[in-house]
Scaffold this motif. Sequence first.
Motif, PDB file in Angstrom:
ATOM      1  N   LEU A 253       8.593  32.807 -10.151  1.00 31.66           N
ATOM      2  CA  LEU A 253       9.135  32.588  -8.813  1.00 31.66           C
ATOM      3  C   LEU A 253       7.992  32.478  -7.819  1.00 31.66           C
ATOM      4  N   SER A 254       8.119  31.549  -6.889  1.00 33.64           N
ATOM      5  CA  SER A 254       7.156  31.452  -5.799  1.00 33.64           C
ATOM      6  C   SER A 254       7.896  31.125  -4.512  1.00 33.64           C
ATOM      7  N   SER A 255       7.326  31.595  -3.414  1.00 35.64           N
ATOM      8  CA  SER A 255       7.918  31.345  -2.108  1.00 35.64           C
ATOM      9  C   SER A 255       6.801  31.206  -1.099  1.00 35.64           C
ATOM     10  N   ALA A 256       6.691  30.011  -0.490  1.00 34.78           N
ATOM     11  CA  ALA A 256       5.685  29.755   0.539  1.00 34.78           C
ATOM     12  C   ALA A 256       6.355  29.787   1.907  1.00 34.78           C
ATOM     13  N   LEU A 257       5.791  30.564   2.814  1.00 32.50           N
ATOM     14  CA  LEU A 257       6.442  30.788   4.101  1.00 32.50           C
ATOM     15  C   LEU A 257       5.446  30.687   5.246  1.00 32.50           C
ATOM     16  N   PRO A 258       5.735  29.855   6.289  1.00 31.60           N
ATOM     17  CA  PRO A 258       4.952  29.930   7.533  1.00 31.60           C
ATOM     18  C   PRO A 258       5.443  31.123   8.349  1.00 31.60           C
ATOM     19  N   LEU A 259       4.524  31.858   8.945  1.00 27.63           N
ATOM     20  CA  LEU A 259       4.897  33.103   9.610  1.00 27.63           C
ATOM     21  C   LEU A 259       4.854  33.016  11.131  1.00 27.63           C
ATOM     22  N   ASN A 260       4.481  31.860  11.673  1.00 33.81           N
ATOM     23  CA  ASN A 260       4.578  31.687  13.116  1.00 33.81           C
ATOM     24  C   ASN A 260       4.941  30.234  13.417  1.00 33.81           C
ATOM     25  N   LYS A 261       5.214  29.952  14.679  1.00 36.14           N
ATOM     26  CA  LYS A 261       5.766  28.661  15.055  1.00 36.14           C
ATOM     27  C   LYS A 261       4.808  27.513  14.797  1.00 36.14           C
ATOM     28  N   ASP A 262       3.518  27.708  15.092  1.00 36.64           N
ATOM     29  CA  ASP A 262       2.555  26.629  14.873  1.00 36.64           C
ATOM     30  C   ASP A 262       2.026  26.578  13.442  1.00 36.64           C
ATOM     31  N   LYS A 263       2.553  27.423  12.582  1.00 35.55           N
ATOM     32  CA  LYS A 263       2.208  27.456  11.151  1.00 35.55           C
ATOM     33  C   LYS A 263       0.726  27.720  10.909  1.00 35.55           C
ATOM     34  N   SER A 264       0.067  28.374  11.848  1.00 36.11           N
ATOM     35  CA  SER A 264      -1.342  28.705  11.638  1.00 36.11           C
ATOM     36  C   SER A 264      -1.508  29.840  10.635  1.00 36.11           C
ATOM     37  N   LEU A 265      -0.470  30.654  10.469  1.00 37.23           N
ATOM     38  CA  LEU A 265      -0.496  31.758   9.501  1.00 37.23           C
ATOM     39  C   LEU A 265       0.614  31.523   8.488  1.00 37.23           C
ATOM     40  N   SER A 266       0.249  31.522   7.214  1.00 42.49           N
ATOM     41  CA  SER A 266       1.237  31.282   6.164  1.00 42.49           C
ATOM     42  C   SER A 266       0.866  32.081   4.928  1.00 42.49           C
ATOM     43  N   THR A 267       1.832  32.256   4.052  1.00 41.80           N
ATOM     44  CA  THR A 267       1.614  33.052   2.843  1.00 41.80           C
ATOM     45  C   THR A 267       2.451  32.490   1.702  1.00 41.80           C
ATOM     46  N   VAL A 268       2.051  32.773   0.484  1.00 40.45           N
ATOM     47  CA  VAL A 268       2.835  32.429  -0.688  1.00 40.45           C
ATOM     48  C   VAL A 268       2.871  33.643  -1.611  1.00 40.45           C
ATOM     49  N   ILE A 269       4.053  33.938  -2.118  1.00 46.39           N
ATOM     50  CA  ILE A 269       4.265  35.050  -3.043  1.00 46.39           C
ATOM     51  C   ILE A 269       4.557  34.466  -4.417  1.00 46.39           C
ATOM     52  N   LEU A 270       3.879  34.975  -5.444  1.00 47.19           N
ATOM     53  CA  LEU A 270       4.030  34.490  -6.806  1.00 47.19           C
ATOM     54  C   LEU A 270       4.403  35.653  -7.713  1.00 47.19           C
ATOM     55  N   LEU A 271       5.462  35.484  -8.495  1.00 44.76           N
ATOM     56  CA  LEU A 271       5.939  36.539  -9.385  1.00 44.76           C
ATOM     57  C   LEU A 271       6.169  35.976 -10.786  1.00 44.76           C
ATOM     58  N   HIS A 272       5.903  36.801 -11.775  1.00 45.90           N
ATOM     59  CA  HIS A 272       6.116  36.411 -13.165  1.00 45.90           C
ATOM     60  C   HIS A 272       6.550  37.625 -13.967  1.00 45.90           C
ATOM     61  N   GLY A 273       7.491  37.407 -14.873  1.00 48.49           N
ATOM     62  CA  GLY A 273       7.903  38.453 -15.807  1.00 48.49           C
ATOM     63  C   GLY A 273       8.287  37.834 -17.136  1.00 48.49           C
ATOM     64  N   SER A 274       7.860  38.444 -18.242  1.00 50.25           N
ATOM     65  CA  SER A 274       8.194  37.929 -19.568  1.00 50.25           C
ATOM     66  C   SER A 274       8.138  39.061 -20.570  1.00 50.25           C
ATOM     67  N   MET A 275       8.834  38.890 -21.687  1.00 51.99           N
ATOM     68  CA  MET A 275       8.791  39.906 -22.736  1.00 51.99           C
ATOM     69  C   MET A 275       9.317  39.326 -24.038  1.00 51.99           C
ATOM     70  N   THR A 293       4.955  41.391 -26.805  1.00 49.48           N
ATOM     71  CA  THR A 293       4.266  41.468 -25.522  1.00 49.48           C
ATOM     72  C   THR A 293       5.265  41.547 -24.386  1.00 49.48           C
ATOM     73  N   ASP A 294       4.978  42.395 -23.409  1.00 49.39           N
ATOM     74  CA  ASP A 294       5.699  42.361 -22.140  1.00 49.39           C
ATOM     75  C   ASP A 294       4.671  42.314 -21.015  1.00 49.39           C
ATOM     76  N   GLN A 295       4.968  41.512 -20.002  1.00 50.82           N
ATOM     77  CA  GLN A 295       4.001  41.293 -18.935  1.00 50.82           C
ATOM     78  C   GLN A 295       4.701  41.181 -17.583  1.00 50.82           C
ATOM     79  N   ILE A 296       4.099  41.811 -16.574  1.00 52.46           N
ATOM     80  CA  ILE A 296       4.502  41.660 -15.179  1.00 52.46           C
ATOM     81  C   ILE A 296       3.270  41.219 -14.403  1.00 52.46           C
ATOM     82  N   ASN A 297       3.428  40.192 -13.587  1.00 46.89           N
ATOM     83  CA  ASN A 297       2.309  39.575 -12.896  1.00 46.89           C
ATOM     84  C   ASN A 297       2.747  39.262 -11.463  1.00 46.89           C
ATOM     85  N   VAL A 298       1.989  39.745 -10.491  1.00 49.77           N
ATOM     86  CA  VAL A 298       2.332  39.550  -9.078  1.00 49.77           C
ATOM     87  C   VAL A 298       1.084  39.089  -8.328  1.00 49.77           C
TER      88      VAL A 298
END
Length: 789
Positions: A253-275, A293-298
């Motif tokens: 899963l990933s989610s990219a988000l602008p955090l202000n109106k002019d989009k000068s600050l932005s972030t992306v969150i990346l998640l992974h899970g498998s087993m 194997t089991d793995q969690i990756n953030v």
Amino acid sequence: MKIRKTLLLFLSGLAVSAAVDASAQSVGGTVRSAGGEALIGASVYWADTSVGVACNADGSYSIHRVKGYDRLVAAYVGYENDTLTVAQGVDRADFTLADNTQIESVVVEGQTGNYIKRDGILKGETISFAGLCKMACCNLAESFENSASVTVGYSDAISGARQIKMLGLTGTYTQMLDENRPVMRGLSAPYALNYTPGMWLNSIQVSKGVASVTAGHEAITGQVNMEHRKPTDEERLFLNLYFDSELRPEINLSSALPLNKDKSLSTVILLHGSMDTRSHDDNGDGFRDLPETDQINVANKWLWQTPGGTQLRWGWKYVSENRLGGEMDYRKSLYESMTESLAVYGSHMANRGANAYFKAGIPVGAGVYDEATDSELRSNIAFVADYNYFSEDAYFGLNDYDAHDSAWWLNLMYAHYFSVRSSLIVGASAQVSRADESIFNRLLLGGEGEGREFGASLSHNAMRNVEPGVYAEYTYSVPDKFSLVLGMRGDWMGARNADHGVDTEYGAPAMHYDPAQRFVVTPRSHLRWNITPSTVVRASAGLGYRRASIVTDNVWMLATSRAVSVDLDDDIETALTAGGSITQYIPLGGYSDATLSVDYFRTQLFNTVLADQEFASRDIVVYNNARRSFSDTYQVDFQWTPLRGFDVFATFRYTNSRVTLDREDGPVTVERALTSRYKTLLNLQYATPYRRWVFDVTAQYNGPMRLPSLDGDLSNARLSPSYPMFYAQVSHKIRNLEIYVGCENIAGYMQHDPIIAADAPFSPEFNSSSVWGPLMGRKFYVGLRFNIY
């Protein structure tokens, strides 16, 4: 099971939250003729993609943005195409098309999966996101099945550790980069290919030969750079679900988000899970084919940028993984039974890793205007700080391994443009690391029951490494004609080892040594010459250095029952790599010109650290030598799109890799073990318009390898068989949802004897390192990709 439920609940919650908060980012407008007539059904699409729409009855359209693309094209039969650059934040673009009765058709371009970059001073192979979607590509290790430049295999049949090979040498000679930051060094190296999920990436760039001096002195055979999803991506939510016939679920899963109106600050969150939900023993030797194997990756990445061009990037990543291997009946609760009564063989690895980085780029001084690209080239200062921590608590049968390391990498550079054609980069970098390893090596010497005799050694290695360096790199370039890069760097490779080796009364050797220290100079050069508009020649040459790490470079040693002895007086490996390529663009007709590329590279090693298991029948001897050792690699690539949506990619690679081994009766030069002599590959893909249906098939034929002579008799060389591999996948897109099904290793070919003496795992003959082929048979899989803009 509890971990899986918790992970799925957490990821599902985040997905719902992101979906609720997501606001679709799109561009709208109209397409009209010069006379103002609405062009009904005109095509509007993002250049270099197949994402497009058709205009409505009033000539209007609305199209979602695609991450990384800002050139929007409008096309209509009988009219000239028009292209507009649509900057971030702009939500409207109106087209006016000029009449051109000579145009007979409009073609929407497709996205090529693997392709050879036309520009760039290095011959580079790029694996795009479309290429990553050709197969399951659960992680980085599985992302090179359509490449002959990079081969991925297993280091042994117990740990599941993966390793790449380039130019006939192991991946320890290849530099791995994460958005131009050196990664996958130190203790994490044997497992790190599994810690980058394929769906986290936008693309992978592969270059062969020595690389730029700005990233260090370690890239000897090549460089692999990963480009992750960005904070500025337009996808507010991307979800990938995967399940295969081995009953392995996976979620990304990933989610990219602008955090202000002019989009000068932005972030992306990346998640992974498998087993892995169950173990497999398809070859019937009583051992798991691969560890459970089991793995969690953030991961979380941030970007802050100003209108003046200043950028700050920072982020972090955490991974937790557990691996359970060995005999099918083994469980962690049987550890004491294994060590006391030798009832069953098992292994377990608990790996934990954390990474954080900070990058700053600041334009300085007046810029240089580039007419060719209608842009300004500005001098700039860049600073990168990267911190990495990794720990491993593991055992392989009677061998215990407990280790952790931490490392800083700092890089400060200044890039100055004298003119459009001439520029200079100067900088300083430093690597500071500390690694602590404890190896408890127990050996069964003989006897049965209570009369068994054991040998053992305890080694504690505490390596402290400080490597400061300075560098300069000059570039002269005539656009589309000629480029020359000359680089030089100097580094002090300083290290010390406060180790303690303890030998028992049985005299088993301890693994400890004193690291070398010296100042090294790294000259490198690259050249690119466009002989004609359709013929490009590239060449490169330079030195490279790396400090060997006995265990992490040879983790397979722990998955044997052999005694390991070390006779090492210089752990700094030195090599020269030189080579080049010629690329010809051929007008064969069809949808696009064909590309034919031929390259040759030679790597000459002047000091090599070897873990030699062919020295004696029950020992592994680690030593270095400066004797004859080299690798020659030849490769031919062919790429063509004969029909709209139909891509053909074929490649062939031949390798001649030799190494000199020390023997009591004199040195012997042999073919490097477990290195394939050749590999050929054919990939065919057909995509319908807008990639609503994509059909992909790949065929490989892998050449033989020399198998290690584990009895110490090099005169009795054996070769592995050559074998084919087949892959197929079909995907279908329904608006924002893409469903895919596929099969890997369709023929079901696998190596049936990867473990020697599997029926006597505690005997000196036990060895799991001679892996030359697939460890798993045929695998079916199904998955979906869903995105919200």
